[in-house]
Design an enzyme around this catalytic site. Structure first.
Site, PDB file in Angstrom:
ATOM      1  N   GLY A  52       0.831  -1.202   0.000  1.00 39.51           N
ATOM      2  CA  GLY A  52       0.000   0.000   0.000  1.00 39.51           C
ATOM      3  C   GLY A  52       0.858   1.241   0.000  1.00 39.51           C
ATOM      4  N   GLY A  96       0.758   5.548   1.498  1.00 36.35           N
ATOM      5  CA  GLY A  96       0.081   6.605   2.242  1.00 36.35           C
ATOM      6  C   GLY A  96       0.883   7.881   2.215  1.00 36.35           C
ATOM      7  N   VAL A 149       4.628   0.881   1.321  1.00 33.15           N
ATOM      8  CA  VAL A 149       4.869  -0.233   2.230  1.00 33.15           C
ATOM      9  C   VAL A 149       4.994  -1.519   1.421  1.00 33.15           C
ATOM     10  CG1 VAL A 149       4.019  -1.529   4.219  1.00 33.15           C
ATOM     11  CG2 VAL A 149       3.556   0.918   4.026  1.00 33.15           C
ATOM     12  N   LYS A 173       8.362   0.139   5.344  1.00 33.45           N
ATOM     13  CA  LYS A 173       7.766   1.428   4.972  1.00 33.45           C
ATOM     14  C   LYS A 173       8.879   2.351   4.513  1.00 33.45           C
ATOM     15  CE  LYS A 173       5.491   4.023   8.036  1.00 33.45           C
ATOM     16  NZ  LYS A 173       4.366   4.586   8.797  1.00 33.45           N
ATOM     17  N   ASP A 185      -3.444  10.841  14.414  1.00 34.80           N
ATOM     18  CA  ASP A 185      -3.810  10.453  13.053  1.00 34.80           C
ATOM     19  C   ASP A 185      -4.495   9.083  13.037  1.00 34.80           C
ATOM     20  OD1 ASP A 185      -4.084  10.982  10.352  1.00 34.80           O
ATOM     21  OD2 ASP A 185      -2.112  10.194   9.809  1.00 34.80           O
TER      22      ASP A 185
END
Length: 331
Positions: free
Chosen positions: A28, A30, A35, A42, A139
């Site tokens: 993924g 962000g 990642v 990451k 967050d």
């Protein structure tokens, strides 16, 4: 930067683990970067929304936090131009990939969703009260809740987290960091944050898990309300079960679902002092104590006098995406 609890990997090891950052190993992406598996690496990209300070913050904080509902940091790599964090690999990725997907949401019946809600609450309680450090995450959102092979939730991404002193109640900043839709209004507008900021975000999370809808999906031109406002009005009319994800039909107790909706509404109340602490939330989730009546929630979506503009995030307190915002100056 060094820490006795963190392993430092060289770049060659990271390249081998990710097959030279092969797209096939991408899990993924962000605000921080991309990642990769087989361990969860990451990678802080050069054009990342977050920078070196957030990277160091996440390393130092996560290394000191140990809880079954927090993602475990294995180590990091600071060679080259793109620093990297190495986390335990969680095969089911993030919560948002389930509850907002028409097919995968069917995996999460009500008992499993309730377990996830409780697990998230316990993780937040730990960082607020029970860990060696008192931490405000800032967050919390569905994409930052990872799921292990048994669908147990683990809170991730502490790049924007802040440490509070034991007697500290609130802090103020001109640098707004977080994700619109999950921010309480006192933070989005005035830059004030506290443990009750995370409580607000948890309330949004809880209501999203129940409804199967994103809070930001309520940002429509003909709507004057946020998801919380919609749910609150239905709850006052005795129709709150109408918002429940249709895939949950017959999989749980209506009374337990209603109780969780009420807890969610208590967490997103407009007045900071009215919101419960996470210790109270955990107690309410695990007992049948009588709950207070929620007051008006924070309507973080307001219709402006101008033409509706989804990109005008500070005017409407709403965004059409879930990118982490890291540099917004309060007006």
């Amino acid at each position: 930067m060094s820490h006795p609890d963190i392993a430092f990997f060289n770049l060659r090891t990271i390249l081998a683990a990710t097959n030279n950052f092969s797209p096939d190993n991408k899990l993924g992406q962000g605000g921080f970067g991309v990642v990769y598996k087989e361990v969860a690496v990451k990678r802080l990209l050069n054009n990342s929304a977050q920078g070196t300070e957030e990277f160091k913050n996440e390393v130092m904080l996560t290394a000191k936090l140990q809880h079954k509902n927090l993602v475990k940091l294995i180590g990091c790599c600071i060679q080259g131009e793109e620093p990297m964090l190495v986390y335990e690999y969680l095969p089911n990725k993030s919560l948002d990939s389930f509850i907002f997907d028409e097919t995968r949401r069917l995996v999460l019946d009500w008992p499993k969703r309730f377990d996830i809600i409780v697990g998230i609450a316990r993780g937040i309680l730990y960082i607020h009260q029970d860990s060696r450090l008192r931490i405000i995450h800032r967050d919390l959102k569905t994409s930052n809740i990872l799921l292990d092979e048994e669908m147990n939730p683990k809170i991730s991404d502490f790049g924007l987290a802040r440490i509070f002193k034991s007697n500290q109640i609130q802090e103020e900043t001109k640098r707004i960091a977080g994700t619109f839709g999950y921010m309480p209004p006192e933070y989005a507008v005035f830059g004030k944050f506290s443990i009750k900021s995370d409580v607000f975000s948890f309330g949004i999370l809880l209501l999203e898990i129940i409804t199967g809808k994103k809070n930001n999906s309520f940002c429509q031109e003909d709507s004057y309300q946020s998801m919380t406002g919609e749910i609150w009005h239905l709850w006052r009319e005795g129709r709150a079960l109408e918002v429940v994800d249709s895939s949950l039909k017959d999989s749980g107790s209506p009374d337990e679902v209603l109780r969780c909706i009420q807890i969610g509404l208590l967490c997103v109340q407009e007045d900071v002092l009215d919101r419960p602490t996470m210790s109270a939330v955990v107690l309410m989730l695990n007992s049948e104590t009588t709950l207070p009546t929620p007051k008006q929630p924070a309507f973080i979506l307001r219709k402006s006098n101008n033409n509706f503009n989804p990109s005008a995030k500070m005017d409407g307190f709403c965004s059409v995406d879930e990118e982490t915002i890291t540099e917004v100056v309060c007006r």
